[in-house]
Scaffold this active site. Structure first.
Site, PDB file in Angstrom:
ATOM      1  N   GLY A  85      -3.131  21.261  28.343  1.00 47.78           N
ATOM      2  CA  GLY A  85      -1.902  21.087  27.582  1.00 47.78           C
ATOM      3  C   GLY A  85      -0.695  21.318  28.448  1.00 47.78           C
TER       4      GLY A  85
ATOM      5  N   ASN B   1      -6.733  27.318  19.327  1.00 43.02           N
ATOM      6  CA  ASN B   1      -7.073  26.000  19.851  1.00 43.02           C
ATOM      7  C   ASN B   1      -8.017  25.350  18.856  1.00 43.02           C
ATOM      8  OD1 ASN B   1      -9.530  25.024  22.330  1.00 43.02           O
ATOM      9  ND2 ASN B   1      -7.998  23.775  21.370  1.00 43.02           N
ATOM     10  N   GLY B   2      -7.643  24.181  18.364  1.00 44.96           N
ATOM     11  CA  GLY B   2      -8.529  23.504  17.419  1.00 44.96           C
ATOM     12  C   GLY B   2      -7.741  22.936  16.273  1.00 44.96           C
TER      13      GLY B   2
ATOM     14  N   CYS C 230      -6.004  22.500  23.525  1.00 49.90           N
ATOM     15  CA  CYS C 230      -5.098  23.521  24.027  1.00 49.90           C
ATOM     16  C   CYS C 230      -5.923  24.492  24.864  1.00 49.90           C
ATOM     17  CB  CYS C 230      -4.467  24.280  22.871  1.00 49.90           C
ATOM     18  SG  CYS C 230      -3.429  23.242  21.841  1.00 49.90           S
TER      19      CYS C 230
ATOM     20  N   TYR D 278     -14.614  14.575  29.037  1.00 49.52           N
ATOM     21  CA  TYR D 278     -13.252  14.341  29.508  1.00 49.52           C
ATOM     22  C   TYR D 278     -12.352  15.571  29.669  1.00 49.52           C
ATOM     23  CZ  TYR D 278      -8.325  13.102  29.100  1.00 49.52           C
ATOM     24  OH  TYR D 278      -6.978  13.044  29.284  1.00 49.52           O
TER      25      TYR D 278
HETATM   26  P1  AMP Z   1      -7.525   4.503  26.083  1.00 47.16           P
HETATM   27  O1  AMP Z   1      -6.637   3.907  27.113  1.00 47.16           O
HETATM   28  O2  AMP Z   1      -6.764   4.733  24.798  1.00 47.16           O
HETATM   29  O3  AMP Z   1      -8.769   3.735  25.868  1.00 47.16           O
HETATM   30  O4  AMP Z   1      -7.939   5.957  26.554  1.00 47.16           O
HETATM   31  C1  AMP Z   1      -9.081   6.172  27.360  1.00 47.16           C
HETATM   32  C2  AMP Z   1      -8.734   7.068  28.498  1.00 47.16           C
HETATM   33  O5  AMP Z   1      -8.131   8.263  28.020  1.00 47.16           O
HETATM   34  C3  AMP Z   1      -9.937   7.469  29.273  1.00 47.16           C
HETATM   35  O6  AMP Z   1      -9.631   7.113  30.600  1.00 47.16           O
HETATM   36  C4  AMP Z   1     -10.073   8.976  29.122  1.00 47.16           C
HETATM   37  O7  AMP Z   1     -10.112   9.560  30.401  1.00 47.16           O
HETATM   38  C5  AMP Z   1      -8.833   9.417  28.408  1.00 47.16           C
HETATM   39  N1  AMP Z   1      -9.081  10.129  27.142  1.00 47.16           N
HETATM   40  C6  AMP Z   1     -10.166  10.184  26.383  1.00 47.16           C
HETATM   41  N2  AMP Z   1      -9.952  10.919  25.265  1.00 47.16           N
HETATM   42  C7  AMP Z   1      -8.682  11.347  25.324  1.00 47.16           C
HETATM   43  C8  AMP Z   1      -7.845  12.145  24.486  1.00 47.16           C
HETATM   44  N3  AMP Z   1      -8.276  12.620  23.331  1.00 47.16           N
HETATM   45  N4  AMP Z   1      -6.588  12.401  24.894  1.00 47.16           N
HETATM   46  C9  AMP Z   1      -6.118  11.887  26.043  1.00 47.16           C
HETATM   47  N5  AMP Z   1      -6.844  11.100  26.858  1.00 47.16           N
HETATM   48  C10 AMP Z   1      -8.103  10.828  26.521  1.00 47.16           C
END
Ligand code: AMP
Ligand code: SF4
Length: 473
Positions: free
Chosen positions: A38, A112-113, A12, A252
């Site tokens: 968010g 946030n957390g 968040c 990320y």
């Molecule tokens: P996945 O398709 O489930 O392997 O998600 C990996 C992708 O999601 C990567 O391209 C990251 O940029 C992004 N990503 C990594 N961690 C998160 C997260 N906690 N929430 C949303 N997207 C994420």
């Protein structure tokens, strides 16, 4: 990067300001800068010294706030929040800040957390007669503070925070004061800035740039700041531990133009990409990154490897999160509408495809397919962070181990699953090496989802439930 494809939880975003004529307006701009953290809800509470005003709603900042709302938010101090909600708690009642009015003094809170002992605290509060109206951790903190209502607020907050375990950056506004706190491990980012004589606080420094504030410093782990007409007072509510800032912030979550704990996010990602090229080089014709969060790492990989960086993938900026994917069979079209491979660039080429992370593996699988359909002869996937093998209990919704592809498969098996010609990840040491200050001091990061070593004690809900069950047997 296409988080909207996966419904995973994100961070968040928090913003606060004290002592500025345009408090609501600047908070609105600050929240815009934090919108990537968010998109499910946004809210602002202001104080004019006598009373608090609130406006919040479900959706993007720009759709929640109109001019008339900002005009109704009177006062020179404000707190604001943007939130990403897990499916089960996406309702209006969970949109922050939460405002608690009382005859003597009101308070508004945003956080946030994630509180790792929330389940235990919630049960305890309910057993003592508290009625909790939301599923949000913020409300638990509010009730714990209210329970110490006989104490001066500063003491009541400290007493509450000592009971709370986990990751939290939080801001609390009363009629006359702004309180800011960060958990003892500093798992979440939170910075202080100044605009004219007013103090501002934000989850990321990109919000300072937008409102024209100057960065002052990070909030320290275990610190409680009190800002009022006398200025800023710093106190500690807990002994600071070795800082463990979430490394996924660098990988990320955060915007490339933000600085976290003194390190620029883009520069850090570039170093991760360079390090990845050193650790996992491959013969190829072009390097491409998955927009947006992997571009910096892809540039770093290209620079280090000498393989040219190309725009092999393009993101359609106009597809919102509300884009409807009516059935499973049209999901592939959904991906194509959000992301396209550039045939003219990848056709006939051996491509190194850089992504920042793999969670469930769905994104990589789809992108490998897109690149191959566009004529790529080989697709080598390189991930600019280590394999995520362990759940996060600190507010990132990767809590189900079974969903994590790296927890289930070996790297070779994963490469087969996603259809890549080869797959490699940045090592944990490589990640650490990329996150050091100029004076070689480490920034202090949490790596628990890669290593399984959690900086705090953790209280998985299931353990608490089974202990309770045992008690009743
Ligand atoms: P996945 O398709 O489930 O392997 O998600 C990996 C992708 O999601 C990567 O391209 C990251 O940029 C992004 N990503 C990594 N961690 C998160 C997260 N906690 N929430 C949303 N997207 C994420
Ligand atoms: Fe961040 Fe991973 Fe630590 Fe969670 S476990 S706080 S995602 S580094």
């Amino acid at each position: 990067m296409l988080a909207e494809l996966k419904g995973l939880n994100e961070e968040c975003g928090l913003f606060a300001i004290f002592g500025h004529e345009r408090a609501a307006e600047l908070t609105y701009y600050g929240l815009h800068a934090l919108q990537h953290r968010g998109q499910q809800g946004a809210g602002i509470v202001t104080s004019n010294g006598k009373q608090l005003s609130i406006h919040k709603g479900v959706g993007l900042v720009r759709s929640v706030f109109e001019q008339q709302h900002l005009s109704s938010l009177k006062g020179t101090s404000a707190i604001g929040h943007v939130r990403y909600a897990a499916e089960q708690d996406s309702g209006f009642e969970n949109v922050q800040p939460l405002l608690f009015r009382s005859q003597i003094s009101s308070m508004a809170l945003a956080h946030n957390g994630e509180i790792v002992n929330a389940f235990a605290l919630r049960s305890q509060l309910e057993a003592q007669g508290s009625i909790l109206q939301t599923t949000s951790d913020t409300e638990i903190i509010a009730h714990l503070i209210k329970r110490g209502g006989y104490l001066p607020l500063e003491e009541a907050i400290k007493q509450a925070l000592v009971m709370v375990k986990g990751a939290y950056a939080f801001v609390l506004l009363t009629e006359e004061q702004l309180y800011i706190a960060l958990d003892p491990y500093g798992l979440r980012p939170l910075s202080i800035g100044k605009i004219d004589d007013a103090y501002v606080v934000a989850s990321e420094t990109c919000a300072f740039d937008l409102v024209g504030a100057k960065y002052v410093r990070e909030v320290h782990p275990g610190e409680l700041l009190i800002i009022d007409k006398h200025g800023l007072k710093s106190t500690m509510f807990a002994s600071p531990m070795q800082r463990a800032l979430c490394s996924m912030e660098y990988v990320y979550f955060s915007r490339p133009d933000s600085n976290l704990n003194g390190l620029n996010v883009h520069a850090s990602r570039k170093l991760m990409g360079k390090q990845l090229a050193k650790e996992a080089g491959v013969e190829a014709d072009i390097v491409t990154g998955v927009p947006d969060s992997s571009i910096s790492a892809a540039i770093g990989y290209a620079e280090e490897s000498g393989i040219p960086y190309e725009l092999g993938l393009i993101k359609n900026r106009y597809i919102g999160r509300t884009f409807i994917e009516p059935s499973q069979s049209s999901r592939e079209e959904g991906v194509k509408m959000k992301l396209s491979s550039v045939r003219g660039i990848v056709n006939g080429k051996r491509v190194v495809m850089i992504d920042d992370s793999i969670v469930r593996g769905t994104t990589s699988m789809r992108i490998v397919r897109l690149l191959k359909e566009a004529g790529a002869t080989e697709v080598h996937v390189r991930i600019a962070s280590p394999p995520i093998k362990h759940p996060c209990f600190y507010g990132v919704d990767t809590t189900v181990k079974e969903d994590l592809i790296a927890a289930q498969y070996s790297i070779d098996e994963m490469a087969k699953e996603i259809g890549a010609d080869s797959l490699a990840f940045l090592s944990v040491e490589g990640l650490e090496k990329s996150l050091v200050h100029e004076d070689s001091n480490e920034v202090g990061i949490c790596k628990a989802c890669f290593t399984g070593r959690y900086p705090t004690e953790i209280y998985p809900k299931e353990i608490y439930v089974s202990e309770k069950e045992q008690e009743h047997e």
